[in-house]
Design a protein around this motif. Structure first.
Motif, PDB file in Angstrom:
ATOM      1  N   HIS A 226      24.030  44.336  22.404  1.00  0.00           N
ATOM      2  CA  HIS A 226      25.445  44.660  22.212  1.00  0.00           C
ATOM      3  C   HIS A 226      25.938  45.739  23.172  1.00  0.00           C
ATOM      4  N   ASP A 227      25.300  46.894  23.160  1.00  0.00           N
ATOM      5  CA  ASP A 227      25.784  48.021  23.966  1.00  0.00           C
ATOM      6  C   ASP A 227      25.690  47.704  25.459  1.00  0.00           C
ATOM      7  N   GLU A 228      24.592  47.100  25.865  1.00  0.00           N
ATOM      8  CA  GLU A 228      24.417  46.751  27.268  1.00  0.00           C
ATOM      9  C   GLU A 228      25.482  45.763  27.715  1.00  0.00           C
ATOM     10  N   PHE A 229      25.770  44.791  26.875  1.00  0.00           N
ATOM     11  CA  PHE A 229      26.718  43.750  27.266  1.00  0.00           C
ATOM     12  C   PHE A 229      28.138  44.308  27.337  1.00  0.00           C
ATOM     13  N   VAL A 230      28.517  45.134  26.376  1.00  0.00           N
ATOM     14  CA  VAL A 230      29.851  45.735  26.410  1.00  0.00           C
ATOM     15  C   VAL A 230      30.011  46.586  27.666  1.00  0.00           C
ATOM     16  N   GLU A 231      28.978  47.326  28.027  1.00  0.00           N
ATOM     17  CA  GLU A 231      29.033  48.141  29.242  1.00  0.00           C
ATOM     18  C   GLU A 231      29.218  47.261  30.475  1.00  0.00           C
TER      19      GLU A 231
ATOM     20  N   CYS B 232      38.981  51.138  20.334  1.00  0.00           N
ATOM     21  CA  CYS B 232      39.432  50.604  21.616  1.00  0.00           C
ATOM     22  C   CYS B 232      38.637  51.263  22.740  1.00  0.00           C
ATOM     23  N   VAL B 233      37.901  50.446  23.514  1.00  0.00           N
ATOM     24  CA  VAL B 233      37.106  50.996  24.616  1.00  0.00           C
ATOM     25  C   VAL B 233      37.723  50.668  25.971  1.00  0.00           C
ATOM     26  N   MET B 234      38.797  49.898  25.962  1.00  0.00           N
ATOM     27  CA  MET B 234      39.502  49.588  27.205  1.00  0.00           C
ATOM     28  C   MET B 234      40.900  49.108  26.878  1.00  0.00           C
ATOM     29  N   GLY B 235      41.891  49.607  27.595  1.00  0.00           N
ATOM     30  CA  GLY B 235      43.256  49.122  27.446  1.00  0.00           C
ATOM     31  C   GLY B 235      43.926  49.613  26.184  1.00  0.00           C
ATOM     32  N   GLY B 236      44.596  48.676  25.502  1.00  0.00           N
ATOM     33  CA  GLY B 236      45.299  49.012  24.275  1.00  0.00           C
ATOM     34  C   GLY B 236      46.694  49.559  24.498  1.00  0.00           C
ATOM     35  N   THR B 237      47.253  49.373  25.696  1.00  0.00           N
ATOM     36  CA  THR B 237      48.575  49.894  26.009  1.00  0.00           C
ATOM     37  C   THR B 237      49.329  48.928  26.918  1.00  0.00           C
TER      38      THR B 237
ATOM     39  N   GLU C   3      47.684  46.049  29.547  1.00  0.00           N
ATOM     40  CA  GLU C   3      46.335  46.292  30.037  1.00  0.00           C
ATOM     41  C   GLU C   3      45.326  45.412  29.292  1.00  0.00           C
ATOM     42  N   PRO C   4      44.392  44.784  30.015  1.00  0.00           N
ATOM     43  CA  PRO C   4      43.332  44.042  29.326  1.00  0.00           C
ATOM     44  C   PRO C   4      42.608  44.965  28.362  1.00  0.00           C
ATOM     45  N   THR C   5      42.406  44.475  27.153  1.00  0.00           N
ATOM     46  CA  THR C   5      41.989  45.328  26.027  1.00  0.00           C
ATOM     47  C   THR C   5      40.713  44.808  25.380  1.00  0.00           C
ATOM     48  N   ILE C   6      39.810  45.742  25.083  1.00  0.00           N
ATOM     49  CA  ILE C   6      38.566  45.404  24.379  1.00  0.00           C
ATOM     50  C   ILE C   6      38.404  46.334  23.197  1.00  0.00           C
ATOM     51  N   TYR C   7      38.167  45.736  22.017  1.00  0.00           N
ATOM     52  CA  TYR C   7      37.871  46.486  20.795  1.00  0.00           C
ATOM     53  C   TYR C   7      36.426  46.234  20.374  1.00  0.00           C
ATOM     54  N   VAL C   8      35.756  47.293  19.922  1.00  0.00           N
ATOM     55  CA  VAL C   8      34.419  47.171  19.336  1.00  0.00           C
ATOM     56  C   VAL C   8      34.477  47.693  17.904  1.00  0.00           C
TER      57      VAL C   8
ATOM     58  N   VAL D 188      46.200  36.549  18.431  1.00  0.00           N
ATOM     59  CA  VAL D 188      47.019  37.521  19.145  1.00  0.00           C
ATOM     60  C   VAL D 188      47.731  36.865  20.322  1.00  0.00           C
ATOM     61  N   PHE D 189      47.049  35.973  21.014  1.00  0.00           N
ATOM     62  CA  PHE D 189      47.585  35.244  22.165  1.00  0.00           C
ATOM     63  C   PHE D 189      47.966  36.202  23.289  1.00  0.00           C
ATOM     64  N   GLY D 190      47.027  37.059  23.613  1.00  0.00           N
ATOM     65  CA  GLY D 190      47.207  38.011  24.690  1.00  0.00           C
ATOM     66  C   GLY D 190      45.852  38.465  25.194  1.00  0.00           C
ATOM     67  N   PRO D 191      45.814  39.405  26.148  1.00  0.00           N
ATOM     68  CA  PRO D 191      44.553  39.838  26.758  1.00  0.00           C
ATOM     69  C   PRO D 191      43.800  40.843  25.886  1.00  0.00           C
ATOM     70  N   VAL D 192      43.400  40.388  24.722  1.00  0.00           N
ATOM     71  CA  VAL D 192      42.786  41.268  23.729  1.00  0.00           C
ATOM     72  C   VAL D 192      41.500  40.635  23.207  1.00  0.00           C
ATOM     73  N   LEU D 193      40.391  41.335  23.374  1.00  0.00           N
ATOM     74  CA  LEU D 193      39.071  40.848  22.981  1.00  0.00           C
ATOM     75  C   LEU D 193      38.513  41.692  21.849  1.00  0.00           C
ATOM     76  N   SER D 194      38.057  41.041  20.775  1.00  0.00           N
ATOM     77  CA  SER D 194      37.419  41.707  19.642  1.00  0.00           C
ATOM     78  C   SER D 194      35.924  41.418  19.669  1.00  0.00           C
ATOM     79  N   VAL D 195      35.103  42.475  19.694  1.00  0.00           N
ATOM     80  CA  VAL D 195      33.653  42.330  19.801  1.00  0.00           C
ATOM     81  C   VAL D 195      33.008  42.543  18.437  1.00  0.00           C
ATOM     82  N   ILE D 196      32.188  41.571  18.021  1.00  0.00           N
ATOM     83  CA  ILE D 196      31.550  41.574  16.706  1.00  0.00           C
ATOM     84  C   ILE D 196      30.041  41.433  16.879  1.00  0.00           C
TER      85      ILE D 196
END
Length: 492
Positions: free
Chosen positions: A297-302, A349-354, A368-373, A386-394
Motif C-alpha cells: 500500500h504505502d509503496e504503491f501510493v508513493e 488527502c495526499v494530493m490535490g483536493g482543490t 487538481e488531480p486528487t488522491i485520498y487514502v 464523483v465523475f472527476g479526477p478523484v481517486l479513493s485508495v482502499i
C-alpha cells in the motif's frame, strides 16, 4: 461565435421557440457557440420525420446490402473529417485533443463493423411440433429509435447506438447533451453527405426536461437508448415503461481497480493513473476506487505521487497537456463539493483536493488531480460517482476481501485486476460483479466487445455482434400451406 440549428429531415431546422443557449469552452471559460433551444414541437417534428422515413422513405426500400454500403461510405467520410470532429469536441467539452482525435479516428470502425452486419441478420426455420405447419423466425427493425448521449464523449457514445440501430434498418433521433452538441450536428450533416436519406438521422438540441422527455414519451418512438447518470436513466426508464417501450441504459460506475502484491507495480501505476486521471476522470468506467494489497500500500501510493509530479494541466489542444479541465460548470461544482464531503468523513488527502491555480488554468474549470487514502468503502467518496479526477485508495488483505470490497457497490460497470498470477487472472474476474473486467490493462474498449453494466450501472449491452439485436424485433410466422387441414393450431 458559432451558431448551430438542429438537423431534422435532412436539413437545418431553426427552433420553433427561436431561442438559443450558449456552450462554454471549459478551457477559456468563455462561450464559444450557441445552439438551438428545442422544445416539444421540435421533438415532435424530428420523430415524425424519422417515422415517415421509416414507413415511406428510401431507407426501408433498400436491401440490407445497400444499407451496408451507405454505412461503409459514411465510415470513409468520418475518417476524412476526424480532425474537424475532434476540434469540435475539444471546444465543446474541453477534453484533450490527443484523446478526442484517437476517438474520432476509431469512430469509423463502428460503421464498418455494423455495415458489414446489415446483410448477415438471418432468420431461421424451426422444426415445429405442429404437423403440416411451416414456422419461421424473422427479425425486423423497431422503427424510430431515440438515442440520448452524454457530454463526456458525445459522438463516440452516440455512435454506439446509431451504428447498430441504422444497420438494423431503424431510423434515429439523437438528443445530444446540451453541454456538447456541436460534433453530433456536424456528424448528422456528414451522414447526409454520405447518402443517408432525409429523416433517417435527426438531431434535436436542448435540455433534457424539454426535449429528452418529449422524445421518449412520443407515441411514434419505438425504442430508447440512453447513456448518462443513474438519475437520468431512471427518469428515462420510468417514462418509457408507461408505453412499454424497450430501453437500454448505460449508466454510472464506481469501478474498482485492484492491485495485488505480485503485480508489476510500474505497469499498475500507469494503468491506475490512466484509469482515473485520463479524461479528467469523466468517464463512466473510471477506476475511481483503487484497492491495494496491505503489503504494498504505502509503496504503491508513493509511486503514484511521484508519477503525478510532472502531470501538466492546461490547454487541451496542446500535445504536452496531460489533464484537461472539467467539462461543465455544474460538474466542476459537484467535484469541489466532494472535497468537503471527504474531509468531513475523515479521508486523508495526499494530493490535490482543490481548484487548480496553476498558470494558464485560472480562467478554466480546472481541478487538481486528487488522491485520498484512509478510505473506508462505506464513505460517500467511495460509494458515489464523483465523475472527476478523484481517486479513493482502499486497503485489502486477501483475494476474498478484495472481491468483497469490489462488489460492495450499487454499481457494476467495470473493474481492473493487476497480477502476475495466472490462476488469479482467470478466476478473479469471474467473481467480480461487473460488465467489463480488465486484467493488467484498463479502459480498453472495442466495437467487437460488448459493453454495459450490472446492478445500477445499466440494462443491456452496446457493441459486439449481439448489440444489433437490441434494435430488432423477433417475429414468429406460422404458415398452414393446406387450409383443409383440420384444427392445425391446437396447443398440444
Amino acid at each position: 461565435m458559432q451558431h448551430y440549428d438542429m438537423w431534422i429531415d435532412g436539413k437545418w431546422h431553426a427552433p420553433e421557440s427561436k431561442a438559443t443557449f450558449p456552450s462554454l469552452d471549459p478551457y477559456t471559460g468563455k462561450d464559444w457557440a450557441t445552439f438551438a433551444k428545442g422544445d416539444f414541437r421540435d421533438a415532435d417534428a424530428a420523430v415524425r420525420s424519422a417515422d415517415r422515413a421509416f414507413r415511406e422513405g428510401d431507407w426501408p426500400a433498400m436491401t440490407a446490402t445497400q444499407r451496408g454500403r451507405v454505412l461503409y461510405r459514411l465510415a470513409d467520410m468520418l475518417e476524412a473529417h476526424a480532425e474537424e470532429l475532434a476540434d469540435l469536441e475539444v471546444a465543446d467539452n474541453g477534453k484533450l485533443k490527443a484523446e478526442m482525435l484517437v476517438q474520432m479516428k476509431y469512430l469509423p470502425e463502428w460503421f464498418r463493423y455494423y455495415g458489414g452486419m446489415c446483410d448477415k441478420i438471418e432468420g431461421r426455420v424451426t422444426p415445429i411440433d405442429k404437423p403440416g405447419i411451416f414456422h419461421q423466425v424473422v427479425y425486423e427493425p423497431y422503427g424510430v429509435v431515440v438515442a440520448i448521449a452524454p457530454w463526456n464523449s458525445p459522438l463516440l457514445l452516440a455512435t454506439w447506438k446509431v451504428a447498430p440501430a441504422l444497420a438494423a434498418g431503424n431510423t434515429v433521433v439523437v438528443k445530444p447533451s446540451e453541454f456538447s452538441s456541436a460534433s453530433t450536428l456536424r456528424f448528422a450533416e456528414i451522414c447526409h453527405e454520405a447518402g443517408l436519406p432525409p429523416g433517417v438521422l435527426n438531431v434535436v438540441t436542448g435540455y433534457g426536461e424539454e426535449v429528452g422527455g418529449a422524445l421518449v414519451e412520443h407515441p411514434l418512438t419505438s425504442r430508447v437508448a440512453f447513456t448518462g447518470s443513474d438519475v437520468g436513466g431512471r427518469a428515462v426508464a420510468l417514462t418509457a415503461i408507461k408505453d412499454f417501450k424497450p430501453v437500454s441504459l448505460e449508466l454510472g460506475g464506481k469501478s474498482a481497480n485492484i492491485v495485488f502484491e505480485d503485480a508489476n507495480l510500474d505497469d499498475a501505476v500507469k494503468g491506475v493513473i490512466s484509469g482515473i486521471f485520463a479524461a479528467t476522470g469523466q468517464t463512466c468506467m473510471a477506476g475511481s476506487r483503487l484497492l491495494v494489497h496491505d503489503s504494498i500500500h504505502d509503496e504503491f501510493v508513493e509511486k503514484l505521487l511521484v508519477f503525478m509530479q510532472d502531470a501538466k494541466l492546461g490547454d487541451p489542444r496542446n500535445a504536452e497537456t496531460n489533464i484537461a479541465p472539467v467539462s461543465t460548470k455544474p460538474q466542476f461544482d459537484k467535484v469541489l463539493s466532494f472535497f468537503e464531503i471527504a474531509k468531513a468523513e475523515g479521508a486523508k488527502c495526499v494530493m490535490g483536493g482543490t481548484r487548480s491555480t496553476r498558470p494558464g488554468c485560472e480562467k478554466g474549470l480546472f481541478i487538481e488531480p486528487t488522491i485520498y487514502v484512509g478510505i473506508d468503502n462505506r464513505m460517500r467518496i467511495a460509494r458515489e460517482e464523483v465523475f472527476g479526477p478523484v481517486l479513493s485508495v482502499i486497503r485489502f488483505g486477501n483475494d476474498d476481501e478484495a472481491v468483497e470490497i469490489a462488489n460492495d457497490s450499487p454499481y457494476g460497470l467495470a473493474a481492473g485486476v493487476w497480477t502476475r498470477d495466472l490462476e488469479r487472472s482467470i478466476t478473479l474476474p469471474r467473481r467480480i460483479r461487473a460488465g467489463t473486467v480488465w486484467v493488467n490493462a484498463y479502459r480498453v474498449v472495442s466495437y467487437l466487445a460488448p459493453f454495459g453494466g450490472f446492478k445500477q450501472s445499466g440494462i443491456g449491452r452496446e457493441n459486439g455482434a449481439a448489440a444489433i439485436y437490441e434494435y430488432l424485433e423477433e417475429k414468429s410466422i406460422f404458415i398452414n400451406p393446406k387450409p383443409g387441414i383440420a384444427n392445425p393450431f391446437v396447443l398440444s
